[in-house]
Motif scaffolding. Structure first.
Motif, PDB file in Angstrom:
ATOM      1  N   HIS A  54      31.611 -79.644  71.567  1.00 16.81           N
ATOM      2  CA  HIS A  54      30.674 -80.561  70.902  1.00 16.81           C
ATOM      3  C   HIS A  54      29.236 -80.232  71.281  1.00 16.81           C
ATOM      4  O   HIS A  54      28.340 -80.248  70.418  1.00 16.81           O
ATOM      5  N   LEU A  55      29.003 -79.918  72.547  1.00 17.15           N
ATOM      6  CA  LEU A  55      27.649 -79.578  72.987  1.00 17.15           C
ATOM      7  C   LEU A  55      27.188 -78.263  72.351  1.00 17.15           C
ATOM      8  O   LEU A  55      26.022 -78.126  71.980  1.00 17.15           O
ATOM      9  N   ILE A  56      28.100 -77.306  72.224  1.00 13.96           N
ATOM     10  CA  ILE A  56      27.753 -76.023  71.604  1.00 13.96           C
ATOM     11  C   ILE A  56      27.355 -76.238  70.148  1.00 13.96           C
ATOM     12  O   ILE A  56      26.374 -75.663  69.654  1.00 13.96           O
ATOM     13  N   ASN A  57      28.106 -77.078  69.454  1.00 14.08           N
ATOM     14  CA  ASN A  57      27.802 -77.344  68.048  1.00 14.08           C
ATOM     15  C   ASN A  57      26.515 -78.136  67.873  1.00 14.08           C
ATOM     16  O   ASN A  57      25.975 -78.208  66.761  1.00 14.08           O
ATOM     17  N   VAL A  76      30.170 -81.545  82.489  1.00 13.81           N
ATOM     18  CA  VAL A  76      30.399 -80.382  81.622  1.00 13.81           C
ATOM     19  C   VAL A  76      29.084 -79.708  81.281  1.00 13.81           C
ATOM     20  O   VAL A  76      28.992 -78.473  81.231  1.00 13.81           O
ATOM     21  N   LEU A  77      28.049 -80.503  81.065  1.00 14.09           N
ATOM     22  CA  LEU A  77      26.736 -79.930  80.751  1.00 14.09           C
ATOM     23  C   LEU A  77      26.231 -79.058  81.896  1.00 14.09           C
ATOM     24  O   LEU A  77      25.661 -77.987  81.672  1.00 14.09           O
ATOM     25  N   SER A  78      26.443 -79.520  83.122  1.00 16.54           N
ATOM     26  CA  SER A  78      25.993 -78.720  84.268  1.00 16.54           C
ATOM     27  C   SER A  78      26.723 -77.380  84.335  1.00 16.54           C
ATOM     28  O   SER A  78      26.164 -76.390  84.825  1.00 16.54           O
ATOM     29  N   VAL A  79      27.943 -77.332  83.827  1.00 18.60           N
ATOM     30  CA  VAL A  79      28.697 -76.075  83.816  1.00 18.60           C
ATOM     31  C   VAL A  79      28.188 -75.149  82.717  1.00 18.60           C
ATOM     32  O   VAL A  79      27.933 -73.962  82.947  1.00 18.60           O
ATOM     33  N   VAL A  80      28.044 -75.679  81.510  1.00 20.88           N
ATOM     34  CA  VAL A  80      27.646 -74.822  80.391  1.00 20.88           C
ATOM     35  C   VAL A  80      26.198 -74.364  80.533  1.00 20.88           C
ATOM     36  O   VAL A  80      25.798 -73.363  79.923  1.00 20.88           O
ATOM     37  N   GLN A  81      25.398 -75.088  81.320  1.00 17.65           N
ATOM     38  CA  GLN A  81      24.015 -74.643  81.532  1.00 17.65           C
ATOM     39  C   GLN A  81      23.934 -73.395  82.401  1.00 17.65           C
ATOM     40  O   GLN A  81      22.849 -72.818  82.543  1.00 17.65           O
ATOM     41  N   THR A  82      25.065 -72.971  82.964  1.00 18.75           N
ATOM     42  CA  THR A  82      25.096 -71.712  83.730  1.00 18.75           C
ATOM     43  C   THR A  82      25.500 -70.531  82.859  1.00 18.75           C
ATOM     44  O   THR A  82      25.561 -69.400  83.343  1.00 18.75           O
ATOM     45  N   VAL A 117      19.998 -71.734  78.087  1.00 20.61           N
ATOM     46  CA  VAL A 117      20.595 -72.488  76.978  1.00 20.61           C
ATOM     47  C   VAL A 117      21.025 -73.862  77.464  1.00 20.61           C
ATOM     48  O   VAL A 117      21.226 -74.094  78.658  1.00 20.61           O
ATOM     49  N   PHE A 118      21.182 -74.786  76.515  1.00 14.84           N
ATOM     50  CA  PHE A 118      21.547 -76.180  76.758  1.00 14.84           C
ATOM     51  C   PHE A 118      20.432 -76.962  77.458  1.00 14.84           C
ATOM     52  O   PHE A 118      20.668 -78.049  77.985  1.00 14.84           O
TER      53      PHE A 118
END
Length: 509
Positions: free
Chosen positions: A175-178, A207-213, A219-220
């Motif tokens: 959802h965050l990617i989209n 989850v945001l803290s993970v995808v920000q890596t 990104v994010f």
């Protein structure tokens, strides 16, 4: 005087916008890419139009194709009434020869035609030639096997499957990617996302803290400061001094380096190193993925020095679509028309085809005529550079070539000219005039902007030029310009004020 009715006959002239005239105007203002797309659509729609590759018949024999040519850059044009003089017997023979064409190679499943090998059956090292037991097909295209460009979303989803194992976390990450924009920024509200997905806000933030890596770094992010912070963390350069600089990034935009030194607690040398690191970061990390294809500018006109000292102006023939009007095919099928509707359709198709050919030719001639006059007017620019660019408007060119201003405006839209000094849009050569101080010739606004930039680039850090000083220098050189105009030109060129430039240049010393 009594009021009564009576009949009167009056004679007047008016311009009627026929469909053909509207088509010619539409073609005139199209760019080369739009024109090619339009012609391709007409080729599919009109059975009497064919695509032409050359302007003349091939060597070694006469042209027996039975086609009259009308092209965007040819001189001869087909008359809409030429079909009335067509030789029907010649047309029948030409169509008969076309019908005798061997169609055995049209369908790949026909006997005697080797089918393309299944890529899954090819062994490592086998070539297409070996697989077909013969010469490689001319239609074999290696570009068909080139991998498509990876998008930002696809790259992040691939990393998501490696970094996350829980399916619920993957759903949140998806959802965050989209929700990312094309630059990689996340502008969605996390609480709304949590409510939509039916999870706690803490889990979304986790989850945001993970995808920000993920790569690319940055990104994010939800704003520019966070984007820069993520990239600095990735480089292991996010120390307390850098954190203070990021939190006061607006001072860097104002070039208030003195205030930043106090806030960050560093000296001038360290501050300049930190600023250099910030400038090396990417404020739009997602733009490197899935970016729209950048189309190169293809010039419509070439300008080259001639042997006699003048300028040679010629059209880019590769940029002009060519069409053929098949008169012979028309002569053949008009005989088989079963009713008035079919006959009217064929006549209308022929007239449309001829009008398209004529419009393409007229468009090419008009572009060449306008371009030649622009080159004549701007000879100083081509010879000496931008400082000799003359003020020019549409009316001057229109009067010189006996055309209307609206026609010149349409010609100069989305058209480009290749000169020894670079490729310029035709509209670039039209610049407003700035009057001279004592009688002389007016100055082009573009050339004045160029002079202002040159003066600022060459100014001494210890003697920064104010807008008033620039006005005085220009007036001494014969340019009558107001201070607010100098400020407007400077801001349009993204050049800071004298105070901002003084701070920036002193910090580099």
């Amino acid at each position: 005087m009594a009021i009564s009715t009576k009949l009167e006959m009056r004679q007047s002239q008016s311009l009627v916008m026929t469909p053909q005239l509207m088509q010619a105007i539409k073609l005139l203002q199209m760019s080369n890419l739009d024109l090619v797309a339009y012609v391709e659509a007409e080729l599919e729609r009109n059975p009497l139009l064919e695509k032409g590759e050359t302007d003349s018949a091939p060597d070694g024999g006469e042209d027996t194709s039975g086609q009259d040519q009308g092209s965007g850059d040819s001189n001869g044009q087909t008359d809409p009434n030429d079909w009335m003089q067509s030789d029907l017997e010649t047309g029948s023979e030409a169509i008969a020869s076309r019908m005798d064409t061997d169609l055995s190679n049209v369908f790949p499943d026909e006997p005697g035609v080797p089918a393309s090998p299944d890529p899954a059956l090819l062994k490592a090292g086998d070539s297409y030639k070996n697989a077909t037991s013969g010469a490689a097909s001319e239609d074999y295209n290696l570009e068909a096997f080139v991998a498509e460009e990876t998008s930002l979303g696809a790259s992040l989803e691939e990393q998501m499957h490696l970094a996350l194992s829980d399916e619920a976390d993957k759903l949140i990450a998806g959802h965050l990617i989209n929700s990312l924009d094309e630059n990689g920024y996340l502008f969605t509200d996390l609480q709304e996302a949590a409510d939509m997905l039916g999870v706690d806000l803490e889990r979304v933030e986790s989850v945001l803290s993970v995808v920000q890596t993920f790569e690319p770094a940055g990104v994010f992010a939800r704003n520019l400061a966070e984007c820069l912070k993520l990239q600095l963390v990735d480089k292991n350069r996010f120390d307390p001094a850098m954190e203070a600089l990021i939190e006061n990034i607006e001072l860097l935009a104002k070039r208030d380096l003195q205030a930043l030194r106090k806030i960050c607690g560093v000296d001038d040398e360290d501050l300049m190193d930190m600023v250099a690191e910030i400038r090396a970061l990417d404020p739009k990390p997602g733009s490197v993925f899935g970016a729209s294809l950048v189309q190169p500018v293809v010039p419509d006109v070439f300008v080259r020095p001639a042997n006699d000292g003048t300028w040679a102006v010629e059209l880019n023939s590769d940029n002009l679509p060519k069409v053929l009007v098949n008169q012979t095919y028309y002569a053949r099928v008009i005989k088989t028309a079963r009713n008035a509707t079919e006959k009217e359709y064929l006549i209308d198709s022929l007239q449309t085809a001829n009008w398209l050919a004529k419009s393409l030719d007229q468009r090419a001639r008009t572009i060449l005529k306008v371009s030649s006059e622009i080159v004549r007017q701007q000879d100083g620019f081509l010879t000496y550079g931008i400082s000799h660019l003359r003020p020019l408007n549409l009316k001057t060119v229109a009067d010189a070539i006996s055309m209307h201003e609206s026609t010149v405006s349409r010609v100069t839209s989305n058209k480009f000219m290749a000169t020894p000094r670079g490729i310029y849009e035709l509209k670039y050569f039209f610049s407003s005039a700035i009057s001279a101080t004592v009688g002389g010739d007016a100055h082009s606004a573009e050339s004045v902007r160029h002079r202002i930039k040159q003066m600022i680039d060459a100014e001494d850090p210890k003697a920064i030029l104010s807008d008033d000083t620039i006005v005085k220098i220009l007036k001494d050189d014969g340019v009558d310009i107001a201070r607010r105009t100098v400020a407007k030109y400077r801001e349009a060129m993204k050049i800071g004020s004298s105070v901002q430039r003084r701070r920036e240049k002193n910090s580099r010393v």
